[in-house]
Design an enzyme around this catalytic site. Structure first.
Site, PDB file in Angstrom:
ATOM      1  N   CYS A 114      29.924 -11.837   9.229  1.00 24.02           N
ATOM      2  CA  CYS A 114      30.966 -10.810   9.206  1.00 24.02           C
ATOM      3  C   CYS A 114      31.925 -10.982  10.386  1.00 24.02           C
ATOM      4  O   CYS A 114      33.112 -10.644  10.289  1.00 24.02           O
ATOM      5  CB  CYS A 114      30.359  -9.416   9.206  1.00 24.02           C
ATOM      6  N   HIS A 450      27.642  -4.906  13.001  1.00 27.55           N
ATOM      7  CA  HIS A 450      28.471  -5.355  11.875  1.00 27.55           C
ATOM      8  C   HIS A 450      29.946  -5.299  12.261  1.00 27.55           C
ATOM      9  O   HIS A 450      30.414  -4.340  12.868  1.00 27.55           O
ATOM     10  CB  HIS A 450      28.221  -4.452  10.654  1.00 27.55           C
TER      11      HIS A 450
END
Length: 521
Positions: A114, A450
């Site tokens: 990510c 994330h």
């Protein structure tokens, strides 16, 4: 036969017209067609009671000699039947769908990637980068060996070029495996594994390393020209350093380039401005020639060149010896959607920026007022016959006045731009920036959590004929823009309030990298 002179105002110009009051409105329209090129069917002439119709008896309008009327409408041919055959959505290829779709595509997460997906999406906001990558080609013949000896760096640039090209041809999420594999060859730290899985990485490191490689490759392919990174993303500092422990030690001056501004975060940092100012003045320890030992020196920096794209990095991650990991500073630090960096510049550059900056702000304010005035005029015009027309004429007059103000201010803005800054391709001439992209991090450690990317929607790409209505709401207030949210392969639309919430203060999404674009003249 009764003929009187009147004045028609259209698109900032005045036309003197002699009107025969015994003729219908259609005759006047054809007179104006010969003067303005606006087809009679596209003309909207604002008169008492609404707008002039073809069969209107001019005698009933009570026109007075030298009275001024407002005309709306643009010159040009009426729409014609499309030359190409209409293609229905179900008959389009993926490439055709990608070219017509307004929704960008996401990138598939290949296992803790990510950080890379967010970086690639944010870099894609700079069209000049894609344009220059499209001109790039891997060196041939003897240069190939030299390129490969650099660890395949030209191959990484080529892979980035192909990735952006492919993304333009698809409508579904893209699988960035080729680029990822090349990145891990060039920079092995991005291939680190833990318990058989690839580790999470720092998006800022990916951002800096990719830009470094791209800059070097583009310079290698065109040594005589400046690269995109040099022109559009690189700024410059003037530096001064003085010893804090000796008045005899002479101060030294110099210059250096930068690709990003760091926002230092301490227990007293509440706003982005505080962190930027702190980063430009710091105390360092180095050897003193006069004292013959290490001493404390104060290093100060002032900006002498501002690029079109300004990258800001929140220094949220730091190394903890006890845990042997990069920990995260969770403190809340608010940031603006419009950034003025003139106070960070040296006196010479600041003087060049301030005058044009103030005029740009005045011009933008006037344009917003013009949109509201035009909306009010259309509302009145839609209610034909509901009044004696005085409201229509007043609204049209306000629109025309704003148009004149805008034309005058635009000329003043362009005249205020410093010739040297204007000639410096890729530099900012205003010192004003708008936020267009954010890379956020959720979690409390750089090695976990994330990353997501958030990009501001471009009105020119996403709006249709209702651009003005989108910019200004029904009550005349300015509507907040929308943003794209790139959560790997999932792409959604969010309100700007979601971006405001990324100031930090917890483990939820907090801004790590801000990408600002200079407000142009």
């Amino acid at each position: 036969m009764t003929v009187i002179p009147i004045v028609i105002r259209h698109a900032g110009k005045k036309y003197d017209v002699e009107v025969d009051l015994d003729e219908p409105g259609e005759v006047l329209k054809f007179q104006l067609y010969s003067l303005t090129g606006v087809d009679p069917d596209r003309q909207k002439i604002l008169v008492k009671g609404g707008q002039l119709k073809n069969d209107t008896d001019l005698n009933t309008l009570g026109l007075q000699p030298n009275q001024t009327l407002m005309m709306l409408g643009t010159a040009g041919e009426l729409p014609k039947e499309p030359a190409a055959k209409m293609t229905f959505v179900e008959d389009m290829t993926d490439q055709q769908l990608a070219q017509t779709s307004k929704t960008p595509i996401g990138l598939i997460n290949l296992g803790n990637t990510c950080y890379l997906n967010s970086t690639l999406q944010c870099m894609r906001l700079m069209p000049e980068l894609s344009e220059e990558l499209n001109k790039f080609d891997t060196p041939t013949s003897g240069a190939v060996a030299a390129s490969m000896s650099l660890g395949g760096r030209s191959t990484l640039t080529k892979s980035l070029r192909d990735l952006y090209r492919d993304m333009k041809q698809q409508t579904s999420a893209y699988y960035p495996l080729s680029f990822l594999q090349t990145l891990r060859i060039v920079f092995p730290q991005f291939a680190e594994q833990e318990e058989g899985r690839f580790k999470q990485q720092d998006a800022e490191e990916a951002w800096s390393q990719i830009l470094s490689v791209v800059n070097g490759s583009l310079k290698q392919s065109a040594p005589a020209a400046s690269s995109f990174v040099d022109k559009y993303m690189t700024g410059a500092f003037s530096t001064s350093m003085k010893c804090l422990e000796s008045d005899v030690e002479p101060a030294t001056t110099g210059s250096e380039q930068f690709l990003k501004l760091d926002c230092h975060i301490t227990g007293e940092t509440n706003f982005l401005r505080n962190g930027l100012v702190a980063s430009l003045k710091e105390t360092i320890e180095k050897n003193s020639d006069v004292l013959g030992r290490n001493a404390q020196f104060q290093l100060e920096k002032k900006i002498t060149r501002l690029p079109k794209y300004l990258t800001v990095h929140f220094m949220r991650f730091y190394w903890r010896r006890d845990t042997r990991k990069k920990s995260k500073i969770l403190r809340k630090v608010t940031f603006p959607f419009e950034l003025d960096v003139s106070e960070l510049c040296d006196d010479e550059l600041r003087e060049k920026l301030i005058n044009v900056r103030d005029k740009v702000r005045e011009l933008r304010k006037t344009k917003e007022e013009h949109v509201r005035a035009a909306k009010r005029a259309r509302t009145i015009l839609a209610d034909e016959g509901a009044s004696d027309g005085t409201g229509t004429e007043a609204g049209a007059g306000a629109v025309e006045k704003k148009e004149d103000e805008i034309a005058k201010l635009q000329a003043e803005v362009e005249a205020a731009v410093d010739p040297g800054l204007k000639a410096d391709e890729g530099s900012s001439v205003t010192g004003l920036y708008e936020l267009i992209g954010v890379i956020s991090h959720q979690g409390k450690s750089a090695d976990s959590g994330h990353y997501q990317c958030w990009t501001k929607q471009d009105p020119e790409e996403t709006a249709t004929a209702g651009t003005e209505a989108r910019a200004v709401g029904a009550n005349g207030s300015k509507e907040e823009p929308k943003w794209w949210r790139f959560n790997d392969d999932k792409v959604t639309v969010v309100d700007q309030s979601k971006i405001e919430a990324m100031a930090g203060g917890g483990e939820s999404d907090s801004a790590l990298i801000l990408l600002y674009r200079s407000i142009d003249v």
